[in-house]
Write a protein that holds these residues in place. Structure first.
Motif, PDB file in Angstrom:
ATOM      1  N   GLY A 162      30.875  19.456 -20.801  1.00 40.34           N
ATOM      2  CA  GLY A 162      30.330  20.771 -20.489  1.00 40.34           C
ATOM      3  C   GLY A 162      28.974  20.929 -21.143  1.00 40.34           C
ATOM      4  N   TYR A 163      27.923  20.866 -20.332  1.00 42.89           N
ATOM      5  CA  TYR A 163      26.547  20.834 -20.840  1.00 42.89           C
ATOM      6  C   TYR A 163      25.869  22.194 -20.753  1.00 42.89           C
ATOM      7  CZ  TYR A 163      25.277  15.942 -21.810  1.00 42.89           C
ATOM      8  OH  TYR A 163      25.138  14.693 -22.372  1.00 42.89           O
ATOM      9  N   THR A 164      24.978  22.427 -21.710  1.00 43.33           N
ATOM     10  CA  THR A 164      24.061  23.580 -21.717  1.00 43.33           C
ATOM     11  C   THR A 164      24.833  24.893 -21.671  1.00 43.33           C
ATOM     12  OG1 THR A 164      22.713  22.128 -20.311  1.00 43.33           O
ATOM     13  CG2 THR A 164      21.758  24.242 -20.900  1.00 43.33           C
ATOM     14  N   LEU A 165      25.838  24.991 -22.511  1.00 44.55           N
ATOM     15  CA  LEU A 165      26.649  26.201 -22.571  1.00 44.55           C
ATOM     16  C   LEU A 165      26.047  27.171 -23.578  1.00 44.55           C
ATOM     17  CD1 LEU A 165      30.183  24.581 -22.394  1.00 44.55           C
ATOM     18  CD2 LEU A 165      28.784  25.491 -20.529  1.00 44.55           C
ATOM     19  N   ALA A 166      26.182  28.461 -23.280  1.00 47.36           N
ATOM     20  CA  ALA A 166      25.469  29.475 -24.054  1.00 47.36           C
ATOM     21  C   ALA A 166      26.381  30.436 -24.799  1.00 47.36           C
ATOM     22  CB  ALA A 166      24.548  30.276 -23.126  1.00 47.36           C
ATOM     23  N   TYR A 167      27.686  30.372 -24.541  1.00 46.68           N
ATOM     24  CA  TYR A 167      28.583  31.271 -25.270  1.00 46.68           C
ATOM     25  C   TYR A 167      29.975  30.634 -25.349  1.00 46.68           C
ATOM     26  CZ  TYR A 167      30.023  33.024 -20.602  1.00 46.68           C
ATOM     27  OH  TYR A 167      30.473  33.156 -19.313  1.00 46.68           O
ATOM     28  N   SER A 168      30.698  31.015 -26.381  1.00 45.88           N
ATOM     29  CA  SER A 168      31.908  30.284 -26.738  1.00 45.88           C
ATOM     30  C   SER A 168      33.061  30.493 -25.768  1.00 45.88           C
ATOM     31  CB  SER A 168      32.350  30.652 -28.155  1.00 45.88           C
ATOM     32  OG  SER A 168      32.590  32.041 -28.270  1.00 45.88           O
ATOM     33  N   THR A 169      33.211  31.681 -25.177  1.00 40.89           N
ATOM     34  CA  THR A 169      34.380  31.868 -24.316  1.00 40.89           C
ATOM     35  C   THR A 169      34.309  31.012 -23.051  1.00 40.89           C
ATOM     36  OG1 THR A 169      33.343  33.880 -23.412  1.00 40.89           O
ATOM     37  CG2 THR A 169      35.009  34.160 -25.151  1.00 40.89           C
ATOM     38  N   PRO A 184      39.938  14.276 -21.630  1.00 35.80           N
ATOM     39  CA  PRO A 184      39.129  14.533 -22.822  1.00 35.80           C
ATOM     40  C   PRO A 184      37.894  15.321 -22.437  1.00 35.80           C
ATOM     41  CG  PRO A 184      38.849  12.267 -22.118  1.00 35.80           C
ATOM     42  CD  PRO A 184      39.941  12.852 -21.254  1.00 35.80           C
ATOM     43  N   VAL A 185      37.376  16.092 -23.378  1.00 39.87           N
ATOM     44  CA  VAL A 185      36.270  16.980 -23.046  1.00 39.87           C
ATOM     45  C   VAL A 185      35.316  17.090 -24.220  1.00 39.87           C
ATOM     46  CG1 VAL A 185      37.609  19.013 -23.749  1.00 39.87           C
ATOM     47  CG2 VAL A 185      35.662  19.298 -22.191  1.00 39.87           C
ATOM     48  N   VAL A 186      34.027  17.175 -23.886  1.00 44.11           N
ATOM     49  CA  VAL A 186      32.957  17.372 -24.853  1.00 44.11           C
ATOM     50  C   VAL A 186      32.270  18.694 -24.516  1.00 44.11           C
ATOM     51  CG1 VAL A 186      30.685  16.552 -25.594  1.00 44.11           C
ATOM     52  CG2 VAL A 186      32.556  14.927 -25.257  1.00 44.11           C
ATOM     53  N   ILE A 187      31.884  19.438 -25.521  1.00 47.61           N
ATOM     54  CA  ILE A 187      31.162  20.691 -25.318  1.00 47.61           C
ATOM     55  C   ILE A 187      29.772  20.558 -25.923  1.00 47.61           C
ATOM     56  CG2 ILE A 187      31.010  23.127 -25.968  1.00 47.61           C
ATOM     57  CD1 ILE A 187      33.091  22.528 -23.784  1.00 47.61           C
ATOM     58  N   ALA A 188      28.742  20.787 -25.095  1.00 45.05           N
ATOM     59  CA  ALA A 188      27.352  20.741 -25.545  1.00 45.05           C
ATOM     60  C   ALA A 188      26.767  22.141 -25.441  1.00 45.05           C
ATOM     61  CB  ALA A 188      26.540  19.762 -24.705  1.00 45.05           C
ATOM     62  N   PHE A 189      26.495  22.736 -26.580  1.00 47.36           N
ATOM     63  CA  PHE A 189      25.850  24.045 -26.607  1.00 47.36           C
ATOM     64  C   PHE A 189      24.338  23.878 -26.605  1.00 47.36           C
ATOM     65  CE2 PHE A 189      29.882  25.562 -28.663  1.00 47.36           C
ATOM     66  CZ  PHE A 189      30.180  26.560 -27.742  1.00 47.36           C
TER      67      PHE A 189
END
Length: 315
Positions: A162-169, A184-189
């Motif tokens: 999940g790329y270029t995310l701007a908020y946690s929910t 499996p999942v990666v979070i990119a803020f």
């Protein structure tokens, strides 16, 4: 690096390269129109597929030359229902194109030889990451992103990113959706010039909120779509930093607002960018994923690989 799918732990390299700058390179350097910043429509033509293949092959070649692993990012960042509808794509068409993207990548991985190659299903936010209005709660985000993730779960992906995310929910919803399908999942803020998310939330808090709501299911977190100058000062030797294992940086020092208004590409300084990321690697040896986002091309990726290899941590 702890990943839940069996193929990933077998990657016996201490550096993985990731590239997420294809769209800006296509638009600004090659003059290719990408309505809605979407690259997946290129899959519909032979010439378009050849363009995507070129970037993927260049990454594999760089991994081979530099002795690193590579994470191939799919051209599906905005291939979700709302952003697809805005440029005329139905959910059925989006499902097919998401799956076609991964099939193309799987073919190239089969030809990659000994280069450790990871297929990442790249998914993005429901709305503009730089201006995240009408924020979803976690349940809404899980339902929304499950549609795209369910299509990708039928393919040969190794990980959802999940790329270029701007908020946690929204990030929580993506993590829960991936978990539902056993992926499996990666979070990119993404962060602004002050090192905070576009919502003003500190990165440490956003990561903590996602982990608390998902029992730390995410394999790791990243920072993307920001220049090192924007976040280097917030990277501290505290427990939360151990959850940050990737940096996919912009070439430009411009703010997100400035990038939105840009009429020309700011490709920064590839040598400087490589050095800045290698400095982060030296400070935090557990960070293993490095790469380029907006404004970068293979010049930047080569400098990142060379500089980071030269700064191999002594462990």
């Amino acid at each position: 690096m702890s990943i839940h799918r069996s193929s990933f732990p077998n990657v016996q390299v201490d550096l993985l390269l990731a590239y997420a700058g294809m769209e800006t390179d296509l638009m600004f350097t090659h003059g290719i129109d990408l309505p809605g910043f979407a690259s997946y429509p290129l899959l519909e033509t032979e010439d378009g597929r050849a363009l995507i293949q070129r970037y993927l092959k260049d990454m594999i070649a760089l991994g081979d030359a530099s002795g690193t692993g590579v994470i191939l990012e799919s051209p599906t960042w905005v291939a979700n229902r709302d952003r697809g509808a805005a440029i005329g794509y139905s959910p059925e068409q989006l499902k097919q194109l998401n799956q076609q993207a991964i099939a193309l990548m799987a073919e190239l991985r089969a030809e990659a030889g000994d280069v450790p190659t990871i297929i990442s299903a790249n998914i993005g936010p429901r709305v503009d990451a730089y201006a995240p209005k009408d924020q979803m709660n976690a349940d809404e985000a899980e339902r929304y992103h499950s549609e795209q993730i369910s299509a990708l779960a039928e393919t040969e992906i190794d990980i959802v990113s999940g790329y270029t995310l701007a908020y946690s929910t929204e990030a929580i919803g993506i993590v829960r959706a991936a978990q539902r399908f056993g992926l499996p999942v990666v979070i990119a803020f993404t962060v602004e010039t002050d090192g905070r998310l576009p919502t003003g939330v500190p990165l440490e808090i956003a990561i903590s909120e996602v982990d608390a709501a998902t029992d730390e299911y995410a394999a790791y977190f990243m920072i993307n779509c920001a220049h090192p100058d924007h976040f280097a000062s917030i990277l501290e030797d505290r427990p939360w930093i151990q959850r940050v294992m990737g940096i996919v940086a912009n070439a430009s020092r411009c703010s997100h607002a400035e990038l939105d208004e840009a009429k020309a590409l700011d490709d920064g300084d590839p040598v400087e960018l490589g050095k800045q990321l290698s400095d982060i690697r030296h400070r935090f040896p557990h960070i293993r994923v490095f790469g380029g986002c907006c404004g970068t091309d293979m010049r930047h990726m080569k400098q990142i690989a060379d500089a980071s290899n030269a700064m191999r941590p002594k462990v």
